[in-house]
Design a protein around this motif. Structure first.
Motif, mmCIF file in Angstrom:
data_model
loop_
_atom_site.group_PDB
_atom_site.id
_atom_site.type_symbol
_atom_site.label_atom_id
_atom_site.label_comp_id
_atom_site.label_asym_id
_atom_site.label_seq_id
_atom_site.Cartn_x
_atom_site.Cartn_y
_atom_site.Cartn_z
ATOM 1 N N LEU A 1 0.833 -1.211 0.000
ATOM 2 C CA LEU A 1 0.000 0.000 0.000
ATOM 3 C C LEU A 1 0.862 1.254 0.000
ATOM 4 N N LEU A 2 2.000 1.199 0.682
ATOM 5 C CA LEU A 2 2.912 2.340 0.674
ATOM 6 C C LEU A 2 3.457 2.557 -0.736
ATOM 7 N N GLY A 3 3.903 1.481 -1.373
ATOM 8 C CA GLY A 3 4.393 1.591 -2.745
ATOM 9 C C GLY A 3 3.320 2.100 -3.702
ATOM 10 N N SER A 4 2.099 1.623 -3.524
ATOM 11 C CA SER A 4 0.993 2.059 -4.378
ATOM 12 C C SER A 4 0.653 3.520 -4.131
ATOM 13 N N SER A 5 0.793 3.974 -2.876
ATOM 14 C CA SER A 5 0.559 5.386 -2.557
ATOM 15 C C SER A 5 1.602 6.258 -3.249
ATOM 16 N N HIS B 1 4.153 -12.040 -5.211
ATOM 17 C CA HIS B 1 3.045 -11.095 -5.059
ATOM 18 C C HIS B 1 2.711 -10.490 -6.428
ATOM 19 N N LYS B 2 1.610 -10.950 -6.977
ATOM 20 C CA LYS B 2 1.237 -10.643 -8.361
ATOM 21 C C LYS B 2 1.191 -9.149 -8.658
ATOM 22 N N ASN B 3 0.493 -8.389 -7.835
ATOM 23 C CA ASN B 3 0.303 -6.967 -8.126
ATOM 24 C C ASN B 3 1.610 -6.183 -8.041
ATOM 25 N N SER B 4 2.492 -6.566 -7.116
ATOM 26 C CA SER B 4 3.780 -5.872 -7.013
ATOM 27 C C SER B 4 4.649 -6.161 -8.230
ATOM 28 N N ILE B 5 4.638 -7.408 -8.690
ATOM 29 C CA ILE B 5 5.395 -7.766 -9.891
ATOM 30 C C ILE B 5 4.910 -6.943 -11.085
ATOM 31 N N LYS B 6 3.597 -6.867 -11.232
ATOM 32 C CA LYS B 6 3.027 -6.111 -12.347
ATOM 33 C C LYS B 6 3.370 -4.630 -12.240
ATOM 34 N N ILE C 1 5.889 0.271 -14.008
ATOM 35 C CA ILE C 1 6.582 1.510 -13.630
ATOM 36 C C ILE C 1 7.914 1.627 -14.364
ATOM 37 N N ASN C 2 8.707 0.551 -14.353
ATOM 38 C CA ASN C 2 9.986 0.582 -15.068
ATOM 39 C C ASN C 2 9.784 0.809 -16.559
ATOM 40 N N PHE C 3 8.762 0.181 -17.098
ATOM 41 C CA PHE C 3 8.462 0.371 -18.524
ATOM 42 C C PHE C 3 8.089 1.820 -18.814
ATOM 43 N N LYS C 4 7.199 2.382 -18.017
ATOM 44 C CA LYS C 4 6.718 3.742 -18.282
ATOM 45 C C LYS C 4 7.821 4.787 -18.147
ATOM 46 N N LEU C 5 8.694 4.599 -17.146
ATOM 47 C CA LEU C 5 9.794 5.547 -16.981
ATOM 48 C C LEU C 5 10.714 5.531 -18.205
ATOM 49 N N THR C 6 11.006 4.335 -18.687
ATOM 50 C CA THR C 6 11.853 4.206 -19.872
ATOM 51 C C THR C 6 11.130 4.715 -21.105
ATOM 52 N N ASP C 7 9.874 4.344 -21.241
ATOM 53 C CA ASP C 7 9.114 4.720 -22.434
ATOM 54 C C ASP C 7 8.916 6.234 -22.517
ATOM 55 N N TYR C 8 8.786 6.866 -21.360
ATOM 56 C CA TYR C 8 8.643 8.332 -21.343
ATOM 57 C C TYR C 8 9.884 8.980 -21.945
ATOM 58 N N GLU D 1 10.538 5.942 -5.057
ATOM 59 C CA GLU D 1 10.101 5.486 -3.737
ATOM 60 C C GLU D 1 9.134 4.308 -3.863
ATOM 61 N N ALA D 2 8.279 4.364 -4.889
ATOM 62 C CA ALA D 2 7.324 3.276 -5.116
ATOM 63 C C ALA D 2 8.055 1.971 -5.381
ATOM 64 N N MET D 3 9.090 2.033 -6.208
ATOM 65 C CA MET D 3 9.812 0.814 -6.561
ATOM 66 C C MET D 3 10.544 0.215 -5.358
ATOM 67 N N VAL D 4 11.084 1.073 -4.496
ATOM 68 C CA VAL D 4 11.750 0.569 -3.290
ATOM 69 C C VAL D 4 10.766 -0.218 -2.426
ATOM 70 N N SER D 5 9.553 0.343 -2.241
ATOM 71 C CA SER D 5 8.543 -0.327 -1.408
ATOM 72 C C SER D 5 8.054 -1.614 -2.049
ATOM 73 N N LEU D 6 7.844 -1.591 -3.361
ATOM 74 C CA LEU D 6 7.337 -2.774 -4.050
ATOM 75 C C LEU D 6 8.383 -3.887 -4.109
ATOM 76 N N GLU D 7 9.650 -3.498 -4.227
ATOM 77 C CA GLU D 7 10.713 -4.509 -4.176
ATOM 78 C C GLU D 7 10.785 -5.154 -2.797
ATOM 79 N N LYS D 8 10.484 -4.372 -1.766
ATOM 80 C CA LYS D 8 10.441 -4.925 -0.414
ATOM 81 C C LYS D 8 9.314 -5.946 -0.284
ATOM 82 N N VAL D 9 8.206 -5.686 -0.953
ATOM 83 C CA VAL D 9 7.102 -6.658 -0.948
ATOM 84 C C VAL D 9 7.594 -7.996 -1.477
ATOM 85 N N LEU D 10 8.350 -7.944 -2.570
ATOM 86 C CA LEU D 10 8.813 -9.193 -3.191
ATOM 87 C C LEU D 10 9.869 -9.899 -2.347
#
Length: 293
Positions: A169-173, A197-202, A207-214, A182-191
């Protein structure tokens, strides 16, 4: 006459005694239904018991509270609120009351009232700080108050660092606040805590895709906006795009794992299609494109 009055008194006393006995039976049945997670049935039984006690001039604030708590669990929030108010008016003032008020007001979309009750409860029952902090974190996240959610969830993690849901939830916030690092740090902690954890993997993949694609899209538009670009301009832009495209490598493991878990997820397939194409992995890009048709 005295005998008649005496008989009437005995009938009244007997009737009152019977009401109390019936209330006890109803309360016992309510406890049984609650243990079976039949929350609506339990709530209605608690309410009937409380009303019978009240008619017998034996107010049972706890039964009113339990009725409210179970109505909240059954998502009957209007009925829950009326029972909680009866419990409070009869002197019930335990920490659980404030927690249930928080759930009930949140269910009614009265988020300010929910926050106020939870904060009052936290002041009153500091021994239950962890539970109140958790409730506030959930409340803020579910009501879209992401800055507040970050503060409460960070505090909740300090109290319970191994709770992967708090980290998610912190990563999603952070994600909703567009604080992607900050989101990626929290989501990596989930894993770390729950590797599949399906939603964190997705989320990590997207997020990594969008940052690169931007960055990739921005450079493409910059070059296309140039008037009469030279060979040097073309060479430099091509090199830059190749460098940016390496960022897709960070996204791919997450996206591929997410695709493995949810092979029909179109959002994941679309990200994979673009990432493969820009990394010159044409065969895989074609496979993903075919899945989008």
């Amino acid at each position: 006459m005295k005998h008649l009055i005496g008989a009437m008194m005995l009938l009244i006393i007997g009737g009152l005694s019977m009401q109390a006995q019936n209330a006890d039976v109803l309360k016992s049945d309510a406890i049984m239904q609650e243990s079976r997670m039949q929350y609506l049935a339990a709530a209605e039984l608690y309410e009937k018991a409380a009303l019978l006690y009240e008619a017998d001039n034996k107010a049972d604030a706890f039964s009113f509270y339990k009725a409210g708590q179970n109505f909240a669990k059954a998502k009957k929030f209007d009925r829950s609120l009326s029972m909680l108010e009866k419990a409070r008016s009869n002197g019930y003032d335990e920490g659980e009351l404030y927690l249930t008020y928080g759930d009930t007001y949140a269910g009614l979309k009265k988020f300010a009232e929910a926050e106020a009750e939870l904060k009052k409860g936290l002041e009153k029952s500091p021994a239950q700080k962890a539970e109140f902090t958790k409730k506030l974190g959930y409340l803020f996240f579910n009501s879209g108050q992401y800055e507040k959610a970050v503060a409460s969830l960070t505090e909740a993690i300090g109290q319970e660092p191994g709770n992967y849901t708090y980290h998610y939830l912190l990563g999603s916030s952070y994600e909703r606040l567009k604080k992607y690092k900050e989101a990626m740090v929290s989501l990596e902690k989930v894993l770390e805590l729950k590797p599949n954890h399906k939603n964190s993997i997705k989320k990590l993949g997207v997020i990594n895709f969008k940052l690169t694609d931007y960055s990739y899209t921005k450079e493409t538009k910059r070059y296309e906006a140039m008037k009469n670009p030279s060979r040097v301009d073309y060479h430099n832009s091509t090199k830059k795009l190749e460098q940016i495209a390496q960022g897709y490598k960070k996204a791919l493991p997450y996206l591929e794992k997410a695709h493995e878990i949810s092979p029909k997820d179109k959002a994941i397939i679309s990200c994979l299609s673009v990432a493969y194409r820009r990394m010159k992995m044409d065969a895989k890009a074609a496979q993903m494109s075919a899945l989008l048709k």
